[in-house]
Design a protein around this motif. Sequence first.
Motif, PDB file in Angstrom:
ATOM      1  N   LYS A  49       0.831  -1.209   0.000  1.00 21.10           N
ATOM      2  CA  LYS A  49       0.000   0.000   0.000  1.00 21.10           C
ATOM      3  C   LYS A  49       0.866   1.259   0.000  1.00 21.10           C
ATOM      4  N   ALA A  50       1.930   1.223   0.787  1.00 21.18           N
ATOM      5  CA  ALA A  50       2.819   2.391   0.854  1.00 21.18           C
ATOM      6  C   ALA A  50       3.488   2.624  -0.501  1.00 21.18           C
ATOM      7  N   LEU A  51       3.881   1.534  -1.138  1.00 17.96           N
ATOM      8  CA  LEU A  51       4.514   1.635  -2.458  1.00 17.96           C
ATOM      9  C   LEU A  51       3.513   2.149  -3.489  1.00 17.96           C
ATOM     10  N   GLU A  52       2.304   1.632  -3.402  1.00 17.91           N
ATOM     11  CA  GLU A  52       1.234   2.065  -4.310  1.00 17.91           C
ATOM     12  C   GLU A  52       1.002   3.581  -4.172  1.00 17.91           C
ATOM     13  N   ASP A  53       0.920   4.054  -2.921  1.00 16.49           N
ATOM     14  CA  ASP A  53       0.734   5.493  -2.700  1.00 16.49           C
ATOM     15  C   ASP A  53       1.876   6.289  -3.307  1.00 16.49           C
ATOM     16  N   ALA A  54       3.108   5.763  -3.146  1.00 16.91           N
ATOM     17  CA  ALA A  54       4.276   6.483  -3.676  1.00 16.91           C
ATOM     18  C   ALA A  54       4.196   6.579  -5.197  1.00 16.91           C
ATOM     19  N   ILE A  67       3.821  -0.066 -18.751  1.00 19.37           N
ATOM     20  CA  ILE A  67       4.823  -1.096 -18.411  1.00 19.37           C
ATOM     21  C   ILE A  67       4.389  -1.854 -17.151  1.00 19.37           C
ATOM     22  N   LEU A  68       3.892  -1.094 -16.170  1.00 19.77           N
ATOM     23  CA  LEU A  68       3.453  -1.742 -14.925  1.00 19.77           C
ATOM     24  C   LEU A  68       2.287  -2.700 -15.172  1.00 19.77           C
ATOM     25  N   SER A  69       1.429  -2.323 -16.108  1.00 12.55           N
ATOM     26  CA  SER A  69       0.212  -3.112 -16.318  1.00 12.55           C
ATOM     27  C   SER A  69       0.518  -4.522 -16.828  1.00 12.55           C
ATOM     28  N   ARG A  70       1.725  -4.727 -17.306  1.00  9.30           N
ATOM     29  CA  ARG A  70       2.050  -6.051 -17.845  1.00  9.30           C
ATOM     30  C   ARG A  70       2.377  -7.070 -16.758  1.00  9.30           C
ATOM     31  N   ILE A  71       2.582  -6.595 -15.517  1.00  8.50           N
ATOM     32  CA  ILE A  71       2.983  -7.581 -14.511  1.00  8.50           C
ATOM     33  C   ILE A  71       1.810  -8.043 -13.649  1.00  8.50           C
ATOM     34  N   ARG A  72       2.008  -9.208 -13.092  1.00  8.74           N
ATOM     35  CA  ARG A  72       0.966  -9.827 -12.299  1.00  8.74           C
ATOM     36  C   ARG A  72       0.664  -8.996 -11.050  1.00  8.74           C
ATOM     37  N   GLY A  73      -0.594  -8.893 -10.722  1.00 13.23           N
ATOM     38  CA  GLY A  73      -0.985  -8.228  -9.489  1.00 13.23           C
ATOM     39  C   GLY A  73      -1.081  -6.713  -9.605  1.00 13.23           C
ATOM     40  N   VAL A  74      -1.025  -6.185 -10.841  1.00 15.17           N
ATOM     41  CA  VAL A  74      -1.132  -4.735 -10.996  1.00 15.17           C
ATOM     42  C   VAL A  74      -2.417  -4.405 -11.747  1.00 15.17           C
ATOM     43  N   GLY A  75      -3.198  -3.513 -11.172  1.00 18.38           N
ATOM     44  CA  GLY A  75      -4.380  -3.027 -11.868  1.00 18.38           C
ATOM     45  C   GLY A  75      -4.217  -1.549 -12.183  1.00 18.38           C
ATOM     46  N   ILE A  76      -4.746  -1.114 -13.320  1.00 15.09           N
ATOM     47  CA  ILE A  76      -4.650   0.297 -13.678  1.00 15.09           C
ATOM     48  C   ILE A  76      -6.065   0.824 -13.846  1.00 15.09           C
ATOM     49  N   ASN A  77      -6.301   1.974 -13.209  1.00 15.35           N
ATOM     50  CA  ASN A  77      -7.616   2.580 -13.312  1.00 15.35           C
ATOM     51  C   ASN A  77      -7.409   4.061 -13.580  1.00 15.35           C
ATOM     52  N   GLY A  78      -7.584   4.471 -14.829  1.00 11.95           N
ATOM     53  CA  GLY A  78      -7.251   5.848 -15.187  1.00 11.95           C
ATOM     54  C   GLY A  78      -5.761   6.052 -14.993  1.00 11.95           C
ATOM     55  N   LEU A  92       7.497  -7.512  -5.485  1.00 11.76           N
ATOM     56  CA  LEU A  92       8.148  -6.200  -5.383  1.00 11.76           C
ATOM     57  C   LEU A  92       9.224  -6.037  -6.442  1.00 11.76           C
ATOM     58  N   ALA A  93      10.007  -7.098  -6.656  1.00 12.43           N
ATOM     59  CA  ALA A  93      11.105  -6.993  -7.621  1.00 12.43           C
ATOM     60  C   ALA A  93      10.566  -6.687  -9.017  1.00 12.43           C
ATOM     61  N   GLU A  94       9.381  -7.210  -9.341  1.00 15.23           N
ATOM     62  CA  GLU A  94       8.816  -6.944 -10.671  1.00 15.23           C
ATOM     63  C   GLU A  94       8.375  -5.486 -10.805  1.00 15.23           C
ATOM     64  N   VAL A  95       7.840  -4.951  -9.724  1.00 14.89           N
ATOM     65  CA  VAL A  95       7.457  -3.534  -9.764  1.00 14.89           C
ATOM     66  C   VAL A  95       8.701  -2.679 -10.001  1.00 14.89           C
ATOM     67  N   LEU A  96       9.765  -3.010  -9.277  1.00 16.14           N
ATOM     68  CA  LEU A  96      10.996  -2.226  -9.422  1.00 16.14           C
ATOM     69  C   LEU A  96      11.597  -2.413 -10.817  1.00 16.14           C
ATOM     70  N   ASP A  97      11.544  -3.646 -11.323  1.00 15.85           N
ATOM     71  CA  ASP A  97      11.982  -3.895 -12.708  1.00 15.85           C
ATOM     72  C   ASP A  97      11.262  -2.966 -13.685  1.00 15.85           C
ATOM     73  N   SER A  98       9.960  -2.863 -13.507  1.00 16.82           N
ATOM     74  CA  SER A  98       9.163  -2.041 -14.422  1.00 16.82           C
ATOM     75  C   SER A  98       9.572  -0.572 -14.342  1.00 16.82           C
ATOM     76  N   ILE A  99       9.758  -0.115 -13.118  1.00 22.14           N
ATOM     77  CA  ILE A  99      10.147   1.292 -12.951  1.00 22.14           C
ATOM     78  C   ILE A  99      11.518   1.515 -13.601  1.00 22.14           C
ATOM     79  N   ASP A 100      12.398   0.552 -13.423  1.00 25.53           N
ATOM     80  CA  ASP A 100      13.734   0.652 -14.022  1.00 25.53           C
ATOM     81  C   ASP A 100      13.655   0.663 -15.550  1.00 25.53           C
ATOM     82  N   GLU A 101      12.810  -0.200 -16.075  1.00 29.63           N
ATOM     83  CA  GLU A 101      12.663  -0.261 -17.530  1.00 29.63           C
ATOM     84  C   GLU A 101      12.124   1.067 -18.067  1.00 29.63           C
ATOM     85  N   TRP A 102      11.127   1.587 -17.376  1.00 27.34           N
ATOM     86  CA  TRP A 102      10.552   2.873 -17.753  1.00 27.34           C
ATOM     87  C   TRP A 102      11.626   3.971 -17.746  1.00 27.34           C
TER      88      TRP A 102
END
Length: 342
Positions: A49-54, A67-78, A92-102
């Motif tokens: 939740k804290a990461l999501e808020d950030a 990029i985030l939307s491609r990984i498991r457990g991520v939903g995008i709304n607007g 968590l590592a996948e979220v960070l991977d995505s941010i790094d890729e971006w």
Amino acid sequence: MIIVFGLRRVGKSSLIRAVLNEYVPNNYFYIDLRRFEESGYVSYRDFVKALEDAINARSRSRRLLSILSRIRGVGINGFRVSLSWGRDRVMLAEVLDSIDEWAGDEGLRAIIVFDEAQELVKARGFGILPVLAYTYDNLRNMTLIITGSEFRVFTRFLKLDDPESPLFGRAYIDITLKPFTREQAIEFLRRGFEEHGINFDRAEQAYEEFGGNPGWLTYFGYRALRVGFDEALSETRREAVNLIRREVCNFIGEGRYLAERRYLRILETCINGCRWSDVKKSLEALEGRELNNSIIDSLIKALLDYSLLVKEGNKYILPDKLMRDAVVGLRCLANSVNSGNA
Ligand SMILES: Nc1ncnc2c1ncn2[C@@H]1O[C@H](COP(=O)(O)OP(=O)(O)OP(=O)(O)O)[C@@H](O)[C@H]1O
Ligand SMILES: [Mg+2]
């Protein structure tokens, strides 16, 4: 990896936010872990939740969201991301991977701030250190900024010099924030009051009371405009002394009875300045036995590291008047702060 150390209220969070807002306003993610201060533990859900808020506080980037939307457990709304912690929990590592890729795609450096990182010592059911080590080793477009005020818990958490720790041996840049000097503090107060059309001529006195910690000077100034100088002076002193007492007791560590007695004894001995030999004599009197020099050294070093004690010439002394006020009569009883004369 950048680590920002400093006493409570010295301006760590402000410094980081000010620098990031000025130089990289769109590519930092600020995880404020202070929210867990009162909690007994931090669950995966809490952290996610804290990461999501950030991420949501920052991200206006369609590209990052896609990029985030491609990984498991991520939903995008607007423009909002939601990370799931349940059965389909996000890694968590996948979220960070995505941010790094971006960041790589955009030619940016993504910055992730863990403010009050020591709260993550309380993580239950997941480990954050392996994720940090993974980020450090593999994600080339990312910088971690970590802050904490509780030095000991903090070194116990990151454990950079413990071979057992995932982060062992990683290099980092260490920034230790110091309070304002006398001149800076006086100028700070003068200009602050000037902005309110007040010609303030008692800055010296405020400095004598509070030292150069910007947090206390700010608090004092803010209250002085509302309740007047004298009331603000005593209010700020009360607040500061309480917070410092909690800090000192945190540092000493709950339940460590011998350590508590020794540290408090040293602080009391050094209220108005002491020599190394005074410390030794005083501890030996306390315990009624001879103590090894290396024990004295390591106790003093810990207090110096944490800025609870400073060295002036060949003497040790408490850093400022607030610390002296806080130490007088202080007893730390298993996690609660108690004082003979408070
Ligand atoms: N360089 C500065 N100039 C002006 N005001 C400052 C400065 N640094 C800090 N302050 C003020 O001091 C207060 C404390 O700062 P901040 O919260 O950044 O400290 P901190 O070290 O993160 O504290 P904590 O240990 O409680 O997290 C804030 O109200 C902030 O506005
Ligand atoms: Mg802070």
